[in-house]
Scaffold this active site. Sequence first.
Site, short mmCIF file in Angstrom:
data_model
loop_
_atom_site.label_atom_id
_atom_site.label_comp_id
_atom_site.label_asym_id
_atom_site.label_seq_id
_atom_site.Cartn_x
_atom_site.Cartn_y
_atom_site.Cartn_z
N PHE A 1 -6.83 1.22 -10.86
CA PHE A 1 -5.31 1.52 -10.81
C PHE A 1 -4.80 2.13 -12.17
O PHE A 1 -3.71 2.80 -12.07
CB PHE A 1 -4.18 0.49 -10.27
CG PHE A 1 -4.26 -0.88 -10.73
CD1 PHE A 1 -3.85 -0.79 -12.15
CD2 PHE A 1 -4.72 -1.96 -10.21
CE1 PHE A 1 -3.83 -2.23 -12.70
CE2 PHE A 1 -4.62 -3.19 -10.61
CZ PHE A 1 -3.96 -3.40 -11.84
N HIS A 2 -5.48 1.93 -13.16
CA HIS A 2 -5.13 2.76 -14.40
C HIS A 2 -5.67 4.05 -14.39
O HIS A 2 -4.95 5.06 -14.99
CB HIS A 2 -5.55 2.19 -15.67
CG HIS A 2 -4.84 0.77 -16.22
ND1 HIS A 2 -5.09 -0.41 -15.57
CD2 HIS A 2 -3.77 0.72 -16.53
CE1 HIS A 2 -4.43 -1.49 -16.11
NE2 HIS A 2 -3.40 -0.51 -16.61
N HIS B 1 0.72 -1.36 -0.08
CA HIS B 1 0.17 0.11 0.15
C HIS B 1 0.96 1.48 -0.14
O HIS B 1 0.64 2.16 -0.88
CB HIS B 1 -1.10 0.00 0.99
CG HIS B 1 -1.87 1.25 1.03
ND1 HIS B 1 -2.77 1.47 -0.14
CD2 HIS B 1 -1.88 2.34 1.80
CE1 HIS B 1 -3.23 2.62 -0.10
NE2 HIS B 1 -2.76 3.33 1.01
N ARG C 1 -10.38 -9.90 -13.02
CA ARG C 1 -8.99 -9.38 -13.49
C ARG C 1 -8.17 -10.78 -13.53
O ARG C 1 -8.42 -12.11 -13.01
CB ARG C 1 -8.44 -8.38 -12.44
CG ARG C 1 -8.02 -8.95 -11.14
CD ARG C 1 -7.47 -8.18 -10.07
NE ARG C 1 -6.13 -7.68 -10.48
CZ ARG C 1 -5.09 -7.14 -9.69
NH1 ARG C 1 -5.77 -6.94 -8.43
NH2 ARG C 1 -3.95 -6.91 -10.18
N ARG C 2 -6.91 -10.42 -14.00
CA ARG C 2 -5.78 -11.63 -14.10
C ARG C 2 -6.09 -12.73 -14.81
O ARG C 2 -5.96 -14.11 -14.32
CB ARG C 2 -4.99 -11.72 -12.78
CG ARG C 2 -4.68 -10.63 -11.96
CD ARG C 2 -3.96 -11.07 -10.84
NE ARG C 2 -2.87 -10.10 -10.51
CZ ARG C 2 -2.15 -10.02 -9.53
NH1 ARG C 2 -2.53 -10.84 -8.31
NH2 ARG C 2 -1.08 -9.14 -9.22
C1 HEM Z 1 -0.58 1.01 -23.07
C2 HEM Z 1 -0.96 1.39 -21.99
C3 HEM Z 1 -1.42 0.32 -21.15
C4 HEM Z 1 -2.43 -0.72 -21.37
C5 HEM Z 1 -3.27 -1.00 -22.73
C6 HEM Z 1 -2.53 -1.67 -20.10
C7 HEM Z 1 -3.49 -2.79 -20.26
C8 HEM Z 1 -3.61 -3.29 -18.98
C9 HEM Z 1 -4.64 -4.75 -18.79
C10 HEM Z 1 -5.28 -5.12 -20.02
C11 HEM Z 1 -4.31 -5.14 -17.83
C12 HEM Z 1 -5.03 -6.30 -16.75
C13 HEM Z 1 -4.92 -7.55 -17.39
C14 HEM Z 1 -5.52 -8.65 -16.42
O1 HEM Z 1 -5.98 -8.55 -15.23
O2 HEM Z 1 -5.63 -9.69 -17.11
C15 HEM Z 1 -3.31 -4.48 -16.88
C16 HEM Z 1 -2.89 -4.61 -15.62
C17 HEM Z 1 -1.83 -3.83 -15.02
N1 HEM Z 1 -1.40 -2.60 -15.52
FE1 HEM Z 1 -1.74 -1.87 -17.36
N2 HEM Z 1 -2.07 -1.11 -19.21
C18 HEM Z 1 -1.12 0.11 -19.71
C19 HEM Z 1 -0.60 1.00 -19.02
C20 HEM Z 1 -0.21 0.80 -17.78
C21 HEM Z 1 0.70 1.76 -16.85
C22 HEM Z 1 1.18 3.22 -17.39
C23 HEM Z 1 0.66 1.39 -15.71
C24 HEM Z 1 1.57 1.78 -14.41
C25 HEM Z 1 2.32 2.73 -14.09
C26 HEM Z 1 0.07 0.03 -15.88
C27 HEM Z 1 0.05 -1.03 -14.51
C28 HEM Z 1 -0.46 -2.08 -14.46
C29 HEM Z 1 -0.49 -3.11 -13.26
C30 HEM Z 1 0.11 -2.78 -11.84
C31 HEM Z 1 -1.54 -4.27 -13.63
C32 HEM Z 1 -1.74 -5.27 -12.67
C33 HEM Z 1 -0.80 -6.67 -13.18
C34 HEM Z 1 -1.25 -7.54 -12.43
O3 HEM Z 1 -2.42 -7.84 -12.11
O4 HEM Z 1 -0.35 -8.26 -11.72
N3 HEM Z 1 -0.62 -0.38 -16.80
N4 HEM Z 1 -2.86 -3.42 -17.94
CU LIG Z 2 -3.84 0.05 -0.65
#
Ligand code: HEM
Ligand SMILES: [Cu+2]
Length: 550
Positions: free
Chosen positions: A369-370, A217, A433-434
Site C-alpha cells: 500500500f505504500h 476496499h 506487519r504491525r
Molecule cells: C514518511 C513517509 C512514510 C513512512 C516512513 C512510512 C512508514 C510506514 C511503516 C514502517 C509502516 C508499517 C508499520 C508496521 O506494520 O509495523 C507503515 C504503515 C502504514 N502506512 Fe506508512 N509510511 C509513510 C508514508 C505513508 C503515506 C503517505 C501513507 C498513505 C497516504 C501511509 C499509509 C500507511 C498505512 C495505511 C499503514 C498501515 C497502518 C496499520 O497497519 O494499521 N504511509 N508506514
Molecule cells: Cu481490497
Amino acid sequence: MIAQPERKIALWHLGVAYTAFLIGTLMGVLQVFIRNDALQLPAWLDYYQILTAHGVLLALIYTTFFIFAFFITGMSKSLGSFGPKVRLFSWIGLWVTLLGTVMATVMIVAGEASVLYTFYAPLKANGFYYVGLALVIVGTWISSFALVGHYVVWRRNNKGQLSPLFAFMTVTTIVLWIIACLGVVATVLFQYIPWAFGWTDTINVELSRSLFWYFGHPLVYFWLLPAYIAWYTIVPKLLGVKVFSDSLARLAFVLFILFSIPVGFHHQLTEPGISNFWKFLQVVLTFMVIVPSLMTAFSMFATFEISGRKKGGTGLFGWFKKLPWRDVRFTSIFIAMVFFIPGGAGGIINASFQLNEVVHNTLWIVGHFHITVGTPVAMTFMGLTFWLIPYLTGRRFTKRMQRLGFVQIITWSIGMLLMSTAQHVLGLMGAPRRTAYSGYNGHPSAMEWFDGIISNHVTMAIGGTILFLSAMILMYIVIMTMFISPKAETPEQMVEFPLAESDMSHTPKWLENWWIWIGIAAALIIIAYAIPLTHMIQHAPPGSKGFITW
Ligand code: HEM
Ligand SMILES: [Cu+2]
C-alpha cells in the site's frame, strides 16, 4: 479564478490535510527506527499508538481533506460559483469532519485508542474514538451532498446536456463513497458504539470485520479515483492535448462503482466464518476491476503518444522524449503512474485466493500500500499541490519552488523504492506487519531480516528517513505557497487550473444515467453479500467482550 469563498473553503481543507500529513509522516519515520531496534519509545508512548496515528492521519485524514479541496476547487471551476447553500453546507461539512478528526486524534494521543486505523474488534477503544470516526464520515457526507446539490442545480439549468468530465467524475466518486460508507456506518453505530460505551457486553466480530471491509476496499478507490480524475482531466492539459476519449473515461469510472464494492471478502480470505464459495465469488468480482484499470492505463499512454507526436516525436518511442519532463506538475504524476504498475500487479497477487496465504499480514502488504496509496495517490496529490495552493492563494510558484518540487518528488521516489522493496521482500521471508521490533528469541529466520542488502530492516529505515526528509521539503513548499511566496502580479506569474478540454460529441447519454449504475451496483452488492451476512447474523457465535491489550 474561482470565487473567493470557495478558495477559502478549499484552502482550509488543504491546511488540515497538510497538518495531518506532517504528524503522520513523523510517526512513519519513528516506526521504521523502532522496527529496526534503533529507537525505543518512552514508557508513555506505545508503538501501536503511533501506528494508529500514522494510519488514521495519512490514509484517512490527509487523503479525505485533500480530496475535498480538489473537488471543491474543480467543481467551482467547471460548473461555476457555488450558491449560498452549497457554500454553507461545504463549511458545515468541513467543521464536522474536523471535529471528528480532532476527537479521534485526541483519543489516540491519550492512549485510549491504539486499535489501528482498521479498529478490528475485539480490540476496544474509548467510545469517543468511534464517535469521532462516525463524525468524520458524516462530515464527508455533508460536503458530498453540497457538491451533489451544486451538480443537480447545474443539470437543471442545462437540461439534456452531459456534465463536464470533472463534475461527472466527482459525482461518480461521491456515489461510490456514499454507498461504501453504509457498511462502516452500520458497524460503528450499531456494533462498536453500544459496545464501547458498555450498553452491550459483546460484539459479533466476524460481522464487524465484514462490514468494515465492505467499506475498506472501496475506500481505496475513494483515494484512487481523485488521482485518476487528475490523470484524465489535468494531465492532457499539461501535455497540450484533449482528453483521449471522453466516453472511455466515463465508462471506466462507472465500472469502478460496480466492481469496487462487492469485493471486501478478499481482505478476509483467511477468516473461518465465511465459506469458500462467497470468498471465491468476491475474488472473481475483484479481478473485474482490472478492466477499467487497464482502460485507464491505455488512455494515459495514448494521451502521451498523441502529445509527443504532435510535438514532433517520431519513430516507435520518439514521442517519449517530447513529454514536458521539466514541468514538475507533469513529472510528479508520471512517476506516480509508474509506481502504480508494480502496485497494481501486487494487488492481483494479494487478491488471489491462494497467493494471499503467502503474503497475508506480512510486511509485503505494507510495501504494497505504500506503492499504491503512499505513492501513486499521494504523489499525484503532491503534483496537484504544486499548482493548487498557488492557484488558490494567488501567489507565485517560483523557479526555486519548481526546483525544490523536483528534489521532493525524486527523494520521495528513491525513499519509497528502498522502503517498499525492502518491505515486499521481507514480507516474503515471513516478517510480520504491525509489530515493533522483535528478535523472536534470536531465531535464525528472524535474524535474517536484519542482514540482507535489500531484505533488511535497515534498508527500510534508510528509505523511511529519505521519505521523511522529502515530506519536510513538501511542507516547506506548502507553507511558502500558502503564506509567504510573492503574490502573482502579471498574467505569466498567475498559476492556472490546468483543466483539459474533452470532446463530448460522441459520448452516449446513458453513461450519465445514475440510476442504471446505482441499480447494477446494488444488485451486485446483494448477490455478493446478502446471504453470507445474513448467515453471520443468524448463526452468530456468542460474541466477544472487549480487549484492551495496550
Ligand atoms: C514518511 C513517509 C512514510 C513512512 C516512513 C512510512 C512508514 C510506514 C511503516 C514502517 C509502516 C508499517 C508499520 C508496521 O506494520 O509495523 C507503515 C504503515 C502504514 N502506512 Fe506508512 N509510511 C509513510 C508514508 C505513508 C503515506 C503517505 C501513507 C498513505 C497516504 C501511509 C499509509 C500507511 C498505512 C495505511 C499503514 C498501515 C497502518 C496499520 O497497519 O494499521 N504511509 N508506514
Ligand atoms: Cu481490497
